[in-house]
Design a protein around this motif. Sequence first.
Motif, PDB file in Angstrom:
ATOM      1  N   PRO A  25       0.826  -1.198   0.000  1.00  0.00           N
ATOM      2  CA  PRO A  25       0.000   0.000   0.000  1.00  0.00           C
ATOM      3  C   PRO A  25       0.863   1.251   0.000  1.00  0.00           C
ATOM      4  O   PRO A  25       2.016   1.231   0.417  1.00  0.00           O
ATOM      5  CB  PRO A  25      -0.807  -0.120   1.303  1.00  0.00           C
ATOM      6  CG  PRO A  25      -0.059  -1.080   2.150  1.00  0.00           C
ATOM      7  CD  PRO A  25       0.729  -1.956   1.229  1.00  0.00           C
ATOM      8  N   GLU A  46       1.365   3.576   5.248  1.00  0.00           N
ATOM      9  CA  GLU A  46       1.710   2.544   6.208  1.00  0.00           C
ATOM     10  C   GLU A  46       0.443   1.920   6.777  1.00  0.00           C
ATOM     11  O   GLU A  46      -0.529   2.612   7.064  1.00  0.00           O
ATOM     12  CB  GLU A  46       2.558   3.154   7.318  1.00  0.00           C
ATOM     13  CG  GLU A  46       3.143   2.116   8.230  1.00  0.00           C
ATOM     14  CD  GLU A  46       4.137   2.724   9.209  1.00  0.00           C
ATOM     15  OE1 GLU A  46       4.752   3.747   8.872  1.00  0.00           O
ATOM     16  OE2 GLU A  46       4.267   2.164  10.295  1.00  0.00           O
ATOM     17  N   SER A  47       0.471   0.616   6.955  1.00  0.00           N
ATOM     18  CA  SER A  47      -0.698  -0.112   7.453  1.00  0.00           C
ATOM     19  C   SER A  47      -0.761  -0.047   8.971  1.00  0.00           C
ATOM     20  O   SER A  47       0.256   0.049   9.648  1.00  0.00           O
ATOM     21  CB  SER A  47      -0.630  -1.572   7.039  1.00  0.00           C
ATOM     22  OG  SER A  47      -0.574  -1.687   5.644  1.00  0.00           O
ATOM     23  N   THR A  59      -5.793   4.750   5.466  1.00  0.00           N
ATOM     24  CA  THR A  59      -4.887   3.792   6.113  1.00  0.00           C
ATOM     25  C   THR A  59      -5.486   2.389   6.070  1.00  0.00           C
ATOM     26  O   THR A  59      -6.593   2.168   6.555  1.00  0.00           O
ATOM     27  CB  THR A  59      -4.640   4.183   7.582  1.00  0.00           C
ATOM     28  OG1 THR A  59      -4.111   5.498   7.624  1.00  0.00           O
ATOM     29  CG2 THR A  59      -3.673   3.229   8.244  1.00  0.00           C
ATOM     30  N   PRO A  60      -4.756   1.419   5.494  1.00  0.00           N
ATOM     31  CA  PRO A  60      -5.271   0.048   5.487  1.00  0.00           C
ATOM     32  C   PRO A  60      -5.168  -0.570   6.890  1.00  0.00           C
ATOM     33  O   PRO A  60      -4.175  -0.395   7.587  1.00  0.00           O
ATOM     34  CB  PRO A  60      -4.363  -0.694   4.507  1.00  0.00           C
ATOM     35  CG  PRO A  60      -3.292   0.243   4.110  1.00  0.00           C
ATOM     36  CD  PRO A  60      -3.544   1.568   4.719  1.00  0.00           C
ATOM     37  N   LEU A  63      -5.062  -4.079   8.950  1.00  0.00           N
ATOM     38  CA  LEU A  63      -4.768  -5.495   8.768  1.00  0.00           C
ATOM     39  C   LEU A  63      -4.843  -6.203  10.110  1.00  0.00           C
ATOM     40  O   LEU A  63      -4.431  -5.650  11.132  1.00  0.00           O
ATOM     41  CB  LEU A  63      -3.374  -5.691   8.161  1.00  0.00           C
ATOM     42  CG  LEU A  63      -3.141  -5.030   6.802  1.00  0.00           C
ATOM     43  CD1 LEU A  63      -1.684  -5.164   6.393  1.00  0.00           C
ATOM     44  CD2 LEU A  63      -4.046  -5.643   5.761  1.00  0.00           C
TER      45      LEU A  63
END
Length: 147
Positions: free
Chosen positions: A59, A62-63, A105-106, A108
């Motif tokens: 991505p 930053e995740s 923002t991803p 996870l």
Amino acid sequence: MLKRTRSRQRRRPMAEINVVPYIDVMLVLLVIFMVTAPLITQGVKVALPQEKAGGIPSPTTESLIITVDEFGDYYIDIGDEKNAPASEQILFDRIRVVLEYTPETPILVRADHRVDYGRVVRAMVVAQAAGAPEVGLVTVPPERRER
């Protein structure tokens, strides 16, 4: 001779089944199930990778990673206490703050393979409640799996 002609003119009973009412019932049931199926579907929205092999592209931002250890404790990689277990409320608050400043923002979720599935789903639900549009799962490819 007259009697024989009458018996020949007598109709035989029909051995056919009229299936039209059954077709009508089937069509009504089909419509009912088509209307109700989307209404009863519930679940957590998860963005799964679409590639057959290899990893997903990195991505651009930053995740934010939520970790669930083998005991079911949550950890989040934001804040001063990254190695301290976090409650669901702390997860919610930290994710909400991050998404207010950077909504793309991803999020996870990384979980131990021995953890209860319900704990992983609960982490995903908390992330979605905090405003995450999509939540992904982190896995290890089979060739790099620890033994």
